[in-house]
Design a protein around this motif. Structure first.
Motif, PDB file in Angstrom:
ATOM      1  N   PHE A  12      -1.096 -10.512   4.230  1.00  0.00           N
ATOM      2  CA  PHE A  12      -0.913  -9.087   4.000  1.00  0.00           C
ATOM      3  C   PHE A  12      -0.642  -8.749   2.538  1.00  0.00           C
ATOM      4  O   PHE A  12      -1.115  -7.751   2.031  1.00  0.00           O
TER       5      PHE A  12
ATOM      6  N   ILE B 203       4.065  -7.884  12.537  1.00  0.00           N
ATOM      7  CA  ILE B 203       2.605  -7.838  12.489  1.00  0.00           C
ATOM      8  C   ILE B 203       2.112  -6.520  13.071  1.00  0.00           C
ATOM      9  O   ILE B 203       1.187  -5.900  12.542  1.00  0.00           O
TER      10      ILE B 203
ATOM     11  N   TRP C 145       6.305  -1.073   5.188  1.00  0.00           N
ATOM     12  CA  TRP C 145       5.804  -1.755   6.379  1.00  0.00           C
ATOM     13  C   TRP C 145       6.809  -2.778   6.894  1.00  0.00           C
ATOM     14  O   TRP C 145       7.015  -2.906   8.090  1.00  0.00           O
TER      15      TRP C 145
ATOM     16  N   PHE D  50       2.653  -3.854  10.458  1.00  0.00           N
ATOM     17  CA  PHE D  50       1.677  -4.020   9.378  1.00  0.00           C
ATOM     18  C   PHE D  50       0.300  -3.534   9.822  1.00  0.00           C
ATOM     19  O   PHE D  50      -0.375  -2.792   9.110  1.00  0.00           O
ATOM     20  N   ALA D  51      -0.099  -3.952  11.019  1.00  0.00           N
ATOM     21  CA  ALA D  51      -1.440  -3.620  11.485  1.00  0.00           C
ATOM     22  C   ALA D  51      -1.594  -2.117  11.673  1.00  0.00           C
ATOM     23  O   ALA D  51      -2.552  -1.509  11.189  1.00  0.00           O
TER      24      ALA D  51
ATOM     25  N   ALA E  27       1.077 -14.839   7.733  1.00  0.00           N
ATOM     26  CA  ALA E  27       1.135 -13.386   7.820  1.00  0.00           C
ATOM     27  C   ALA E  27       1.517 -12.793   6.463  1.00  0.00           C
ATOM     28  O   ALA E  27       0.878 -11.862   5.976  1.00  0.00           O
TER      29      ALA E  27
ATOM     30  N   GLN F 205       0.354   0.442  10.544  1.00  0.00           N
ATOM     31  CA  GLN F 205       0.504   1.222   9.317  1.00  0.00           C
ATOM     32  C   GLN F 205      -0.680   0.989   8.385  1.00  0.00           C
ATOM     33  O   GLN F 205      -1.161   1.913   7.737  1.00  0.00           O
TER      34      GLN F 205
ATOM     35  N   SER G 149      -3.519   3.053   9.714  1.00  0.00           N
ATOM     36  CA  SER G 149      -3.418   4.504   9.506  1.00  0.00           C
ATOM     37  C   SER G 149      -3.515   4.825   8.015  1.00  0.00           C
ATOM     38  O   SER G 149      -4.025   5.876   7.632  1.00  0.00           O
ATOM     39  N   GLU G 150      -3.075   3.884   7.161  1.00  0.00           N
ATOM     40  CA  GLU G 150      -3.259   4.037   5.721  1.00  0.00           C
ATOM     41  C   GLU G 150      -4.753   4.116   5.394  1.00  0.00           C
ATOM     42  O   GLU G 150      -5.218   5.000   4.676  1.00  0.00           O
ATOM     43  N   LEU G 151      -5.481   3.184   5.972  1.00  0.00           N
ATOM     44  CA  LEU G 151      -6.917   3.097   5.739  1.00  0.00           C
ATOM     45  C   LEU G 151      -7.604   4.376   6.221  1.00  0.00           C
ATOM     46  O   LEU G 151      -8.415   4.980   5.514  1.00  0.00           O
TER      47      LEU G 151
ATOM     48  N   TYR H  19       9.589  -0.916   8.582  1.00  0.00           N
ATOM     49  CA  TYR H  19       9.143  -0.484   9.912  1.00  0.00           C
ATOM     50  C   TYR H  19       9.099  -1.684  10.866  1.00  0.00           C
ATOM     51  O   TYR H  19       9.411  -1.557  12.053  1.00  0.00           O
TER      52      TYR H  19
ATOM     53  N   GLN I 213      -6.241  -4.162  -2.713  1.00  0.00           N
ATOM     54  CA  GLN I 213      -6.427  -2.716  -2.649  1.00  0.00           C
ATOM     55  C   GLN I 213      -6.145  -2.019  -3.972  1.00  0.00           C
ATOM     56  O   GLN I 213      -6.693  -0.967  -4.247  1.00  0.00           O
TER      57      GLN I 213
ATOM     58  N   GLN J  69       0.022  14.787   6.628  1.00  0.00           N
ATOM     59  CA  GLN J  69       0.180  14.890   8.086  1.00  0.00           C
ATOM     60  C   GLN J  69       1.533  15.450   8.508  1.00  0.00           C
ATOM     61  O   GLN J  69       2.104  15.038   9.513  1.00  0.00           O
TER      62      GLN J  69
ATOM     63  N   LYS K 122       5.141  10.193   4.421  1.00  0.00           N
ATOM     64  CA  LYS K 122       3.811  10.124   3.830  1.00  0.00           C
ATOM     65  C   LYS K 122       3.813  10.744   2.433  1.00  0.00           C
ATOM     66  O   LYS K 122       3.119  10.274   1.538  1.00  0.00           O
TER      67      LYS K 122
ATOM     68  N   GLN L 279       5.086   8.156   0.101  1.00  0.00           N
ATOM     69  CA  GLN L 279       4.070   7.125  -0.117  1.00  0.00           C
ATOM     70  C   GLN L 279       2.960   7.621  -1.031  1.00  0.00           C
ATOM     71  O   GLN L 279       2.578   6.949  -1.983  1.00  0.00           O
ATOM     72  N   TYR L 280       2.444   8.810  -0.709  1.00  0.00           N
ATOM     73  CA  TYR L 280       1.293   9.302  -1.475  1.00  0.00           C
ATOM     74  C   TYR L 280       1.683   9.691  -2.892  1.00  0.00           C
ATOM     75  O   TYR L 280       0.884   9.529  -3.829  1.00  0.00           O
TER      76      TYR L 280
END
Lengths: 422, 289, 600
Positions: free
Chosen positions: A26, C281, C43, C284-285, A22, C287, C290-292, C46, A33, A94, A99, A102-103
């Motif tokens: 990730f 997981i 992430w 991660f999935a 995992a 977030q 929703s990031e994407l 969270y 990205q 949003q 956010k 983050q942004y």
């Protein structure tokens, strides 16, 4: 199959395997990205914006996001900046402060933008201000707010209390009377604005009968309406914000108070409130802002023509803060062109030199010392048709309080927000 | 305190109570009769408000528009019961999370369809004068309507064959099925009625407030507190809790300040739950013993 | 019996896994770009928050939607401690500790209120939401500069600014350093929780979640343990909140919003209700997705997509995406491998072997003028009953005579309106069920009350551990009991998979493993075959060697075979007492059973 039996298998190596896979997966994915830094000498210049296009603040954020896109298009069609095109990287926060964090980081560390224009609430601004400060990316905040931010990296092009309340309150004492009730949203903005309102009321010989703070999620304004009926102030200063508090105007009108008291509000209209509450409740509310869609000046007609060409004739309403966004981008572009470089120090120096731009609402000029803007203020009144009628235009109103407190030319390391004292 | 002021404060108190009844009755019904905590209740209110303003803007008169939204929401509620809820009965967390998902979904859809702002509708009727005060006739109508709603719901559930079946299906579903009651259909109708009440509530609130996709969030907190404080009995609980909380909120707001009113409301709710874990319904049960 | 039936895993393997994850995670933290590190940190934070929910809900059985509240409080605590302490100490690990303590403290307060206030089920969910919203209201209205703790301004809706980054002396407080810190904390927490769940505490927690009343009847203080779990959950959430405030250098009341609370539930559901790694997981999935979506489309689509995901999950994959995938893969593997339990392993129950060794230590049971009213209804009216130590007593009587109510008074589910109950010389009238169990009271309820989601071995183990409080001893004891009851071959299966008859044996096994001094059996032979019933007569005889036994039974054949003193209840009073053979000839009793006479 039950979850329980799943743990039979997930033993020993299985656990280690899952965890490690995992993590690797990730980290790997997210590493892919990461984009390449954009070139700083040729090709388009990346610029960033963050607005709330969805969530609770979207009625304010949507026009601002539209304004940003249009402004960049306008600048590009007029030759861009330093002869290069601008590339807008826009994010929708949003209505979520996390956010914004983050942004802002994404804009700074991944998109490598030259400037950021962002934010509606003070909370969002305060969340990203330190990020952009430390990334040394100039930050334009284009929103009416409680005023007082003094930070060399930040330019505020929205209205501040000394610009909105200063002309509005004398107008009210002259035309309506001298007794005031202040209703304010119960958070920083409301408290700060309430102090300002009280100051200006006193200066203009009025008296404050009552000051009430109302929770942002309040929807039942019965007790405030009762108090207004009892006190019968000639003027109600509404410093209410957001979707829930819109209900106040309707309940005010429904109780027949429009006949006895007049509402003046620096916030009304910026979130298209007049559309949501309808004409009947809008009639008679006095607002003051840097721009009014209804103005017929040539600059505005040209601007609106452009706007409608881009977004359609039926666009709900072009809000004042959308125009603040528009002004921000043009001021920055003018500053960079004057500096002849994207170098931060040179751009800041150019912006501080008193850059001006002729916007849809008239001329706007950056006050170099305070990083706020000298601009026109339109005082207007809601009509029976649900739009606004211009009452008066005050030309070139200075951000008096910010000017008096903040001098970033003399002390460029100042980084604080001045708040009014009672 | 003068007489007119006293009356006005009493009316505002009743008005707060009636608002609570209007926003919470549908939620209370779904919870009390079916054990469903509908997290999307706020969004049901919001949809009701949207249907109403859309209908009014299309030229339909307000009362009819409100009725249309109630009926539309009732239909939607039945569909939702069929597709989602019926799979989940008996697992409260599952219904909560599913309706939570529904609420997110509805907010997203409404924003995409209606955009971020919508044309509001005016508050109907005018005002009546009372001494130095004026009262909105619409809030008087709402007070009366809240009473009518409670009475009607009571009659439907206490006096009609459907009501008897619904109560049987709620308290002993297996037994009810055994005696030939179509429990799944009864549940569908009950949830339909609860949703229709939410639609009606949203329609009634639309003329009083601005309508946006986040409209429901402004009311959901109050609705939840009312239902929790009221407990499982949908009518008795919801109406006494509305009285208690609305009274306290309006009382404290009028005497101290609205913020104090909000805090008093939360405090009283906490105290009620500490000593009556099953809400005011528990108090009624105790009193009967 | 093999230890593996109790799902004990050597902690060394887990420790190895944790260490490996830390090494890989920290290593990667410093390799990836700063921006990526920044996002991934969130992430992981969270994930930690989701873990707290998974632990409290999936394992503790408390459907708490207040984890976001503890998260927020932890964040504010970190902010205050960081702003006030960091200038002197030049680190923020102490602030992180404060965040954890504040989260735990708040959970203790709210948990005490909820758990000891008797708030259950859905009300827990709603009251934890209400508490979260109350905090939202409070923190939003702290805009006045008067709301400050030391140099830290709470800041109202604007939030608290200038919160120091996660700083360990000597290490840089960069985005990459933050990620490394976050990863280390998350792995340590994961390891600690996984350990905790594999210790007796975890098993009893699972028992409490599955069947709170049974756990109480075995002598465990379920409220205390549930509260402890809730506090641990609050601690993790608080810690996550502290990390969050350090990550963003900012905290605002928005963390107390319904949106935040709903996200926690979504992460946990995606990862699986019980899976600890799944929590990460899931975060991660969701977030990541929703990031994407945020990069691709308008933000309005995100709630829409999340809403659909949540709906689909609840409807179709209530166990979570990850566990479902793993389970189906596992199903394929399983079909090839592991031997199914076979009938050849079946062993006849031998109650003697199961219980034969216990010394005689039964207690006298006394009820003095016990009455019970429910509202206007008088169910028991002055019951006097005395059962001598190590005797067997049968209670009979028609339905509604008050037998079940009497048992409920005995075990402490209700308190009598009048009268006293004694176990031996101890007056237990007002004692809580677990205290009575500790005095040696055990009950086999009418409908078997067991832990259907736990294995057969775990069921008995939990009962045995209540006595010895030693893992090894409890395992030995439960193996012994299972062998005696002929259930060894099914030890590793979920108790829910047992047949009705086997369930009856399992439950009595749990009573036996508790080494009771008084045993209550409520209609023990319901649904049993004649042969099984006969075996039960032997079992009662064995039980009576070491304990006092009271049986409620309708099966008169069974009652007769017990050859014990019989007490007949009728209409809330003791109607008759004597040996079955004598009572059979009492016409009054026939009248009562056949409804021929007026009860007065």
């Amino acid at each position: 199959m039950r979850n329980e039996s799943f743990s039979h298998w997930r033993s020993g190596i299985g656990r280690v395997g899952i965890a490690t896979t995992a993590v690797v997966l990730f980290f790997g994915l997210s590493a892919c990205q990461a984009a390449q830094p954009s070139s700083t000498t040729k090709g388009p210049i990346s610029v960033g914006s963050i607005d709330d296009v969805s969530g609770g603040l979207s009625s304010i954020g949507q026009p601002k996001a539209d304004a940003a896109k249009l402004a960049i298009k306008d600048i590009n069609s007029n030759g861009g900046v330093l002869g290069r095109q601008l590339k807008l990287v826009a994010y929708d926060a949003q209505s979520d402060n996390t956010k914004y964090i983050q942004y802002a980081n994404q804009l700074a560390q991944q998109d490598h933008v030259a400037v950021v224009e962002a934010g509606i609430t003070s909370a969002a601004r305060e969340a990203i201000r330190p990020i952009l400060d430390s990334a040394q990316i100039p930050y334009f905040y284009s929103q009416l707010y409680e005023g007082g931010v003094c930070d060399a990296n930040v330019f505020a092009t929205g209205m501040v209390p000394s610009q909105q309340l200063a002309p509005m309150i004398p107008y009210a004492t002259k035309h309506y009377g001298k007794t005031f009730t202040i209703l304010a949203a119960d958070y920083n903005f409301g408290h700060s604005e309430a102090v300002w309102a009280a100051k200006y009321i006193k200066q203009n010989g009025g008296t404050v009968v009552k000051t009430e703070f109302l929770s942002l999620d309040q929807t039942d304004f019965g007790s405030s309406i009762n108090n207004l009926q009892r006190d019968k102030p000639s003027v109600v200063v509404s410093l209410l914000v957001g979707g829930n508090q819109m209900s106040f105007y309707k309940q005010f009108a429904a109780a027949g108070l429009s006949g006895t008291s007049h509402i003046i509000s620096p916030t009304f209209g910026d979130g298209q409130e007049q559309l949501a509450i309808g004409a009947k409740a809008t009639e008679g509310i006095v607002v003051a802002n840097l721009y009014l869609q209804e103005r017929t000046a040539a600059a505005n007609s040209a601007f609106l023509k452009q706007w409608y060409a881009a977004y359609g004739k039926s666009y709900p309403y072009v809000t004042p803060s959308a125009v603040a966004v528009w002004n921000s981008w043009h001021l920055w572009a003018a500053g960079v062109n004057k500096a002849g470089s994207l170098d931060r120090a040179k751009v800041l120096a150019a912006l501080q030199s008193g850059i001006s731009y002729d916007g849809p609402g008239g001329k706007v000029t950056i006050n170099g010392a305070s990083h706020h803007v000298v601009q026109n203020v339109v005082v207007a009144e809601g009509t029976a048709e649900g739009n606004f009628r211009v009452l008066e235009v005050d030309n070139q109103v200075a951000p008096a309080f910010e000017e008096s407190k903040c001098n970033l030319i003399k002390s460029p390391t100042t980084n604080t927000q001045y708040i009014p004292s009672n | 305190m003068k007489v007119d002021q006293f009356i006005v404060i009493m009316v505002s108190l009743l008005s707060s109570v009636s608002l609570l009844v209007i926003v919470s009755l549908g939620l209370a019904l779904a919870f009390g009769m079916m054990g469903v905590i509908n997290m999307a209740h706020g969004e049901f209110l919001m949809l009701g408000a949207y249907f109403t303003i859309t209908a009014v803007n299309a030229g339909i008169v307000l009362p009819v528009a409100i009725l249309i939204s109630a009926i539309a929401m009732g239909g939607l509620g039945m569909v939702i019961e069929r597709i989602v809820l019926r799979q989940l009965y008996g697992r409260i967390w599952a219904t909560m999370l599913a309706t939570w998902g529904l609420s997110l979904l509805i907010v997203g859809v409404v924003q995409l369809v209606f955009g971020t702002s919508s044309n509001g509708i005016p508050t109907p009727l005018s005002t009546i004068h009372l001494g130095g005060y004026m009262l909105s006739q619409y809030s008087l109508v709402l007070i009366a309507l809240a009473g009518v709603l409670i009475a009607t719901t009571y009659l439907v559930f206490a006096r009609t064959p459907y009501g008897t079946m619904a109560r049987a299906a709620a308290s002993l579903p297996e037994m009810a099925a055994a005696v030939g009651i179509n429990v799944s259909r009864v549940n569908m109708i009950t949830f339909g009625i609860a949703s229709a009440l939410a639609g009606l509530g949203g329609g009634l609130l639309a003329p009083l407030s601005g309508v946006s996709p986040t409209f429901g969030q402004g009311y959901i907190g109050d609705a939840f507190m009312t239902v929790v404080v009221g407990g499982a009995s949908p009518l008795l609980g919801a109406s006494t809790a509305s009285l208690l909380l609305g009274g306290i909120y309006a009382g404290v707001s009028n005497i101290v300040s609205p913020v104090a009113g909000t805090l008093a409301l939360l405090l009283v709710s906490m105290l009620v739950l500490r000593f009556l874990p099953t809400g005011l319904t528990g108090l009624w049960r105790k009193a009967r013993q | 019996m093999k230890i593996s039936n109790l799902r004990t895993r050597p902690s060394q393997t887990r420790a190895l896994g944790a260490t490996a994850t830390i090494v890989v995670g920290v290593g990667l933290s410093f390799i990836i770009p700063a921006f990526t590190a920044h996002t991934v940190s969130l992430w992981v934070i969270y994930g930690l928050l989701a873990l707290s929910f998974t632990f409290v809900w999936g394992h503790g059985g408390i459907f708490s939607l207040g984890q976001a509240a503890f998260f927020g409080l932890g964040g504010y605590a970190y902010g205050v401690a960081g702003i006030d302490l960091a200038p002197t100490t030049h680190e923020t690990m102490s602030a992180l500790l404060v965040a954890a303590v504040v989260g735990a403290g708040a959970a203790a307060l709210l948990g005490y209120f909820v758990i000891y206030g008797g708030i259950r089920g859905v009300f827990v969910a709603v009251i934890t939401i209400a508490a979260t919203l109350a905090l939202l209201t409070f923190f939003t209205s702290t805009g006045d500069p008067a709301y400050h703790i030391g140099a830290a301004m709470l800041g109202g809706d604007n939030g608290m600014v200038g919160v120091p980054s996660l700083t360990i002396p000597g290490l840089l407080s960069t985005s990459n350093g933050t990620l490394a810190t976050v990863v280390v904390v998350a792995v340590i927490v994961w390891f600690a929780i996984a350990e905790l769940l594999h210790r007796p505490f975890g098993r009893i927690l699972a028992g409490t979640r599955e069947n709170e009343f049974r756990t109480q009847l075995l002598g465990y203080d379920v409220r205390g343990r549930t509260l402890a779990a809730f506090v641990v959950g609050g601690l993790i959430a608080g810690l996550a909140g502290g990390l969050y405030a350090g990550w963003g250098n900012f905290i605002s009341p928005q963390v107390f919003s319904l949106q935040q609370a709903s996200l926690v539930a979504i992460w946990a559901l995606v990862g699986g209700r019980r899976s600890l790694i799944g929590a990460f997981i899931g975060a991660f999935a969701v977030q990541g997705l929703s990031e994407l979506l945020g990069q691709l489309t308008s933000g309005a689509v995100i709630p829409l997509v999340l809403g659909v995901i949540l709906l689909l999950l609840v409807l179709f994959l209530p166990n979570g995406v990850l566990p479902t995938i793993v389970a189906s893969v596992l199903g394929l593997v399983r079909q090839k491998g592991t031997a199914q339990p076979s009938v050849q392993n079946y062993v006849e129950p031998d109650p003697d072997a199961a219980f034969g060794r216990a010394p005689s230590r039964g207690l006298k049971v006394t009820a003095k003028a016990v009455s019970m009213r429910f509202g206007g209804l008088s169910v028991l009216r002055g019951i006097d009953l005395e059962v001598p130590a190590n005797a067997v007593r049968t209670l009979i009587g028609p339905n509604g005579a008050g037998k079940s109510t009497f048992f409920n008074l005995m075990i402490g589910r209700y308190r009598p309106t009048a009268g006293e109950i004694y176990l031996g010389d101890v007056r237990v009238t007002r004692l809580r069920p677990e205290k009575r169990a500790r005095l040696g009271l055990g009950i086999k309820t009418q409908v078997p009350s067991i832990y259907s989601e736990l294995t057969v071995a775990e069921n008995v183990w939990i009962a045995a551990w209540a006595v010895s409080r030693r893992t090894q001893e409890a395992s030995r004891m439960s193996a012994h009991v299972l062998a005696g009851l002929g259930l060894t071959h099914r030890a590793a299966e979920l108790a829910g998979a047992l047949s009705h008859g086997e369930l009856q044996w399992l439950e009595i096994g749990m009573v036996i493993a508790r080494e009771p001094r008084v045993v209550l059996l409520d209609e023990p032979t319901a649904g049993m075959t004649r042969a099984e019933t006969r075996r039960y007569v032997d079992l009662v005889a064995v039980l009576a060697r070491s304990a006092t036994v009271i049986v409620v039974e309708h099966d008169m054949e069974f009652v007769r075979e017990l050859e014990a003193q019989v007490t007949m209840f009728h209409d809330g009073t003791v109607f008759a007492e004597g040996l079955m053979d004598d009572l059979r000839h009492d016409d009054r009793i026939l009248d009562v059973y056949l409804g021929r006479a007026d009860s007065a």
